[in-house]
Design a protein around this motif. Sequence first.
Motif, short mmCIF file in Angstrom:
data_model
loop_
_atom_site.label_atom_id
_atom_site.label_comp_id
_atom_site.label_asym_id
_atom_site.label_seq_id
_atom_site.Cartn_x
_atom_site.Cartn_y
_atom_site.Cartn_z
N GLY A 10 21.56 2.45 15.51
CA GLY A 10 22.85 2.54 14.90
C GLY A 10 23.49 1.85 13.27
N VAL A 11 23.37 3.01 12.44
CA VAL A 11 23.55 2.95 11.62
C VAL A 11 24.42 1.07 10.91
CG1 VAL A 11 23.58 3.62 9.27
CG2 VAL A 11 24.77 4.63 11.32
N GLU A 12 25.47 0.74 11.92
CA GLU A 12 25.70 -0.08 11.56
C GLU A 12 24.62 -1.62 11.69
OE1 GLU A 12 26.67 1.42 14.07
OE2 GLU A 12 26.41 0.48 15.94
N ASN A 13 23.53 -1.82 11.70
CA ASN A 13 22.50 -2.81 12.36
C ASN A 13 21.48 -2.55 11.79
OD1 ASN A 13 24.48 -1.86 15.68
ND2 ASN A 13 23.99 -3.49 14.88
N LEU A 14 22.08 -1.21 10.51
CA LEU A 14 20.40 -1.09 9.98
C LEU A 14 20.66 -1.87 8.61
CD1 LEU A 14 17.83 0.20 9.09
CD2 LEU A 14 19.49 1.97 8.72
N SER A 15 20.08 -2.86 8.21
CA SER A 15 20.35 -3.62 6.97
C SER A 15 18.97 -3.96 6.35
CB SER A 15 20.99 -5.31 7.83
OG SER A 15 19.67 -6.00 8.03
N LEU A 16 18.93 -3.51 4.97
CA LEU A 16 17.62 -3.79 4.16
C LEU A 16 17.32 -5.56 4.38
CD1 LEU A 16 18.83 -2.91 0.92
CD2 LEU A 16 17.81 -1.62 2.71
N ARG A 17 17.38 -6.22 5.12
CA ARG A 17 16.88 -7.70 5.13
C ARG A 17 16.08 -7.24 6.52
NH1 ARG A 17 20.22 -11.17 1.95
NH2 ARG A 17 19.07 -13.01 1.97
N LYS A 18 16.84 -6.66 7.97
CA LYS A 18 15.89 -6.71 8.98
C LYS A 18 14.91 -5.79 8.70
CE LYS A 18 20.28 -6.44 11.17
NZ LYS A 18 20.84 -6.27 12.55
N LEU A 19 15.08 -4.49 7.88
CA LEU A 19 14.23 -3.23 7.70
C LEU A 19 12.82 -4.61 6.96
CD1 LEU A 19 13.17 -0.67 7.68
CD2 LEU A 19 14.67 -0.80 5.58
N ARG A 29 12.67 -10.07 1.27
CA ARG A 29 14.01 -8.60 1.18
C ARG A 29 14.31 -8.47 -0.11
NH1 ARG A 29 15.82 -13.44 -1.02
NH2 ARG A 29 15.14 -15.61 -0.16
N THR A 30 14.22 -8.49 -1.30
CA THR A 30 14.21 -7.61 -1.54
C THR A 30 13.27 -6.71 -2.26
OG1 THR A 30 12.97 -9.21 -3.37
CG2 THR A 30 15.16 -9.50 -3.12
N ALA A 31 11.99 -6.53 -1.80
CA ALA A 31 10.74 -5.35 -2.12
C ALA A 31 11.47 -3.88 -1.93
CB ALA A 31 9.86 -5.47 -1.08
N PRO A 32 12.12 -4.15 -1.10
CA PRO A 32 12.90 -2.38 -1.28
C PRO A 32 13.18 -2.12 -2.15
CG PRO A 32 13.27 -3.59 1.03
CD PRO A 32 12.64 -4.83 0.50
N TYR A 33 13.46 -3.16 -2.90
CA TYR A 33 14.64 -2.37 -4.09
C TYR A 33 13.72 -2.63 -5.29
CZ TYR A 33 19.39 -4.21 -2.92
OH TYR A 33 20.10 -4.27 -1.82
N HIS A 34 12.45 -2.38 -5.06
CA HIS A 34 11.59 -1.70 -6.18
C HIS A 34 10.97 -0.12 -6.11
CE1 HIS A 34 10.53 -4.75 -8.34
NE2 HIS A 34 10.70 -5.41 -7.24
N HIS A 35 11.64 0.18 -4.36
CA HIS A 35 11.42 1.40 -3.94
C HIS A 35 12.59 2.62 -4.21
CE1 HIS A 35 6.67 1.20 -3.58
NE2 HIS A 35 7.32 -0.26 -2.59
N GLY A 77 0.76 -0.76 -0.09
CA GLY A 77 -0.03 0.27 -0.39
C GLY A 77 1.16 1.17 0.00
N ASP A 78 1.80 1.12 1.23
CA ASP A 78 2.59 2.49 1.29
C ASP A 78 3.75 2.10 1.56
OD1 ASP A 78 3.58 4.94 0.94
OD2 ASP A 78 2.43 5.94 2.16
N LEU A 79 4.73 1.07 0.63
CA LEU A 79 5.75 1.06 1.47
C LEU A 79 6.50 1.34 1.67
CD1 LEU A 79 7.46 -2.00 2.00
CD2 LEU A 79 7.25 -2.42 -0.28
N ARG A 80 7.04 2.31 0.51
CA ARG A 80 8.36 3.41 0.63
C ARG A 80 8.40 4.00 1.71
NH1 ARG A 80 12.02 6.69 -2.01
NH2 ARG A 80 11.53 8.87 -1.36
N THR A 81 6.49 4.70 2.01
CA THR A 81 7.05 5.81 3.62
C THR A 81 7.05 4.29 4.35
OG1 THR A 81 5.18 7.46 2.82
CG2 THR A 81 5.44 7.07 5.03
N SER A 82 6.48 3.65 5.02
CA SER A 82 6.99 2.77 6.14
C SER A 82 7.86 2.41 6.56
CB SER A 82 6.49 1.41 5.37
OG SER A 82 4.59 1.21 5.82
N LEU A 83 9.07 1.84 4.61
CA LEU A 83 10.85 1.53 4.39
C LEU A 83 11.40 2.91 5.41
CD1 LEU A 83 10.86 0.14 1.36
CD2 LEU A 83 10.77 -1.14 3.54
#
Lengths: 207, 207
Positions: free
Chosen positions: B32-41, B49-55, B14-20
Amino acid sequence: MTDKKPLKARYHHGDLRTSLIQTASSMLKDHGVENLSLRKLADQVGVSRTAPYHHFKDKNELLCAIAEQGFSHWKLQMEELFENPDLNEEQKLRAFIHGYITYAAQNPEMYDLMFGRTIWKQNSATDSLKDIAYPTFQFQVKMTRDWQHKGLLPARLDTLRLSQVTWGTIHGIARLLIDGIYADAGHIDEMCETALRMFVIHNQQIG
Amino acid sequence: MTDKKPLKARYHHGDLRTSLIQTASSMLKDHGVENLSLRKLADQVGVSRTAPYHHFKDKNELLCAIAEQGFSHWKLQMEELFENPDLNEEQKLRAFIHGYITYAAQNPEMYDLMFGRTIWKQNSATDSLKDIAYPTFQFQVKMTRDWQHKGLLPARLDTLRLSQVTWGTIHGIARLLIDGIYADAGHIDEMCETALRMFVIHNQQIG
DNA sequence: TCATAGATCTTGACAGCGTCAACATCTTAC
DNA sequence: GTAAGATGTTGACGCTGTCAAGATCTATGA
């Protein structure tokens, strides 16, 4: 006889720890922290990927060892400056500011390691690193006090706070430069001079 | 009807970009940045895991988007300060210094992202981010000029250099704080006051 | 109305990373 | 000369970012 093969083929490296630090420093300088991996390092040195773990507990310890070396060089460079008998106090202060920022601009990755969050943020500094870094930090305070006594910096301000602010200033300028926010290194001289005036003018007022 | 399952089970978010961006900001702040991974997000948001790559083209773009949001908030906060009619110019300068450093101290990870090398070093900032960040940087220059004209800062110094030095000072103090080199946030007030005196005293001399 | 194009999301796969465990080899000290 | 310890190796694990190919939904226009 046969075990005296060319160095690379020997089972034991001989002085791996030193080699690792040296090569890592070079890789750091050339390609940045983000491209410095233990595996590439081991490969470069010609050793297996886990060999470094017999000399450093983890990557952090390696980074601390590199930073240690950086502090040693930095300290030498600064001492040389302060022992120069041809400079008066204001010239020394000027040379210090200029030398500090120039060092950062010429060794951005090393500077970031020495004075950046990678090591200090999570309090992950080795005791060994602290032993050389802390005195360096306090050196800053000592110099501030000296300059206050000699009338270059305002005596009425608290020494610790003043040294935090003056260090903050040159540290901040250095960071703006090396972090690419002010990418223009061509104005270092002017920025240093401006900072100096901001520091010193006080003196003319109270001295 | 059946496709109106509870939100989490729907194929399209629905509004993935904003949610991300929201969730990532929160994870950034907390861990912290060092613990921010796309997969965990992605996992946290409840998406593959790859959904964010569409945004976002890559992780860097996500970080830039987070920083953008940071700049928006920061800008609002600063504007609010400058539009306060109850403050005279010196009080505004004092409030600005204090507000700047306090913001950094309270949002260290966001500050590092906004004003740190992660994004700026390799010139990896998005156009979109530059559009909001550059005016912010120039705002610093504009304010410096204002304060020069109003007699708070020394008029004889080059505006650009002076603004680099004054920004460098508060940026440097902020960095020393959030990078854990001076971990003691209890002295923010005193440091700000010391910085202010260093900036402003000039005025009394020339004004 | 409905097909179809495009947006969005999924699973599978790959290489790189730090690090641990288990094993091999060399050096040193008794 | 042998035993202990220092040093080096291979194998494995889980994490990461990212690409490719396919699934599913939405929106557009005939």
